[in-house]
Design an enzyme around this catalytic site. Structure first.
Site, PDB file in Angstrom:
ATOM      1  N   CYS A 142      34.365  40.698  39.460  1.00 29.32           N
ATOM      2  CA  CYS A 142      35.804  40.642  39.200  1.00 29.32           C
ATOM      3  C   CYS A 142      36.624  41.220  40.338  1.00 29.32           C
ATOM      4  O   CYS A 142      37.850  41.153  40.315  1.00 29.32           O
ATOM      5  CB  CYS A 142      36.149  41.354  37.887  1.00 29.32           C
ATOM      6  SG  CYS A 142      35.538  43.019  37.785  1.00 29.32           S
ATOM      7  N   CYS A 145      33.836  46.758  32.459  1.00 24.98           N
ATOM      8  CA  CYS A 145      34.791  47.748  32.977  1.00 24.98           C
ATOM      9  C   CYS A 145      34.368  49.168  32.586  1.00 24.98           C
ATOM     10  O   CYS A 145      34.472  50.099  33.394  1.00 24.98           O
ATOM     11  CB  CYS A 145      36.196  47.484  32.443  1.00 24.98           C
ATOM     12  SG  CYS A 145      36.880  45.913  32.955  1.00 24.98           S
TER      13      CYS A 145
END
Lengths: 165, 280
Positions: free
Chosen positions: A65, A134
């Site tokens: 990402c 994350c």
């Protein structure tokens, strides 16, 4: 600001909402309010002196990402983390995960901080499956900071040993 | 696949001694030659080779039964696909891959599973593809495939045009940008960038990224932000060339690492745009 954040999200929660027209629903269905809170009121943003021997710096990146995360801890002489700072460039979930991580490590010993798991962070922030990586990034940042601190301490001890000879 | 071709071929007796004069080419199957024998052939297609067992039975004065078995290779017409598809409407074979429309009845066809975006957009399978050609192809395809053209057609055709049009959109968007194109090329080889931390990342590189991001965050004028934007564009151009070289040589791991770097810089490029729009 939350609107632009909401536009970028790919949360599967969006599929479950019935009403998508009202903007506040779009925000709620895409990012949990805890994440939005950390995004809009981040705790412990900043930098510590990375050259200080009491400061450990963890710098990690997620290539899928393109997120970059820096987490720093300041440890006192008793091995307790007294301060923590972070800087994250990435999505709202990454920012919230690292913000929460700095909150959690404060007051913990170095060994206790090692026990923080990404699953705990994800659970606290109600991260959807697509954003679990994350929280993983935040856990890795904590570990990297602790490892850097340990390395500095080891170097210090070796120097002290050499100096005493 | 067993096909039974029963033909009455009338040919000179002499020809019977030279079976090769008879069908060796599919195109000549329909030709009839005057012959004094009934000719029955059973064809067993075996990959591209048709083994024909010809039972030649002579009629008329010759009471001898002549049996001749020979193998004839005939080129079968087939396209690059593994098996031929037929039009859902008129059942005629579709000769193209990918087939957008049936050549016989002009009906729109459903997209074929597993067709690569490069095939759909008729582009060479390489990283440095011609984006002009890609755009032209995209417009050309959408002119005929767009669902607006099928509003008066059957529901089935509307569905097919919708799914094909969406697929063409996806193919175009993927192949247009170098990053998504490179990632797609890796995906075709079974590789993808895993989610999660890159444990093998160069710390110096991460420090550099951090510094660029911080500088952009603290930029007070559009000029400062533009300068960072220019620097990032330069990095992306260099990476594009390196990725092209790596993919041409088949160095997939290098390409993967370079594409990861490109992802970081692509994110910065996006942030530069956002920053510049904030200044307006």
């Amino acid at each position: 600001m939350a609107g632009t954040v909401a536009k970028k999200c790919l949360s599967p929660l969006a599929l479950l909402t019935r009403r998508l027209s009202a903007p506040e629903f779009i925000t709620q269905c895409c990012y949990h309010k805890k994440v939005v809170d950390h995004y809009e009121n981040p705790r412990n943003v900043g930098t510590l002196d990375k050259n200080s021997k009491n400061v450990g710096t963890g710098l990690v990146g997620a290539p899928a990402c393109g997120d970059v995360m820096k987490l720093q801890i300041e440890v006192d002489d008793h091995g307790k983390i007294v301060d923590a700072r972070f800087k994250t460039f990435g999505c709202g979930s990454a920012i919230a995960s690292s913000s929460l991580a700095t909150e959690w490590v404060k007051g913990k010993s170095v060994d206790e901080a090692l026990l923080i798991k990404n699953t705990d962070i994800a659970k606290e922030l109600c991260l959807p499956p697509v954003k679990l990586h994350c929280s993983m990034l935040a856990e890795d940042a904590i570990k990297a900071a602790l490892a850097d601190y340990r390395l500095k301490q080891k170097d210090d001890q070796q120097e002290a040993a050499r100096a005493s000879i | 696949m067993l096909s039974y071709n029963s033909l009455r071929i009338v040919c000179p007796f002499r020809a019977l001694l030279h079976p090769n004069w008879l069908m060796t080419n599919r195109q000549t199957v329909n030709t009839t030659v005057t012959c004094s024998a009934h000719f029955v052939s059973t064809s067993f297609p075996k990959k591209d080779t048709w083994q024909r067992k010809c039972n030649l039975k002579s009629t008329g004065n010759e009471s001898k039964l002549i049996y001749s078995t020979y193998t004839a290779s005939s080129t079968r017409n087939y396209c690059t696909g593994k098996f031929k598809l037929n039009c859902w409407n008129c059942k005629q074979p579709l000769y193209e891959t990918p087939a957008f429309f049936c050549m016989a009845c002009k009906a729109v066809q459903p997209p074929e599973e597993g067709t690569s975006f490069f095939n759909i957009m008729d582009c060479d399978y390489k990283f440095s593809l011609d984006t002009q050609k890609l755009q032209k192809r995209y417009l050309h395809l959408q002119r005929s495939l767009h669902p607006d053209n099928f509003s008066q057609k059957s529901v089935k055709e509307q569905e097919y045009s919708e799914s094909y049009s969406a697929l063409v959109n996806k193919a175009y968007q993927t192949l247009l940008k170098p990053l998504s194109r490179g990632l797609y090329m890796l995906e075709l080889k079974g590789m993808r960038i895993e989610e999660g931390t890159d444990s093998g990342a160069d710390p110096e590189f991460l420090i550099e990224l951090m510094e660029i991001n911080e500088a952009l965050d603290e930029a007070k004028t559009p000029e400062e932000a533009s300068k960072i934007g220019q620097h990032t564009k330069g990095k992306l151009a260099v990476l594009t060339e390196e990725i092209d070289a790596a993919l041409l040589k088949g160095q997939l791991q290098s390409a993967k690492a370079l594409l990861a770097q490109m992802k970081y810089f692509a994110n910065i490029e996006e942030k530069v745009k956002e920053k510049l729009s904030e200044f307006m």
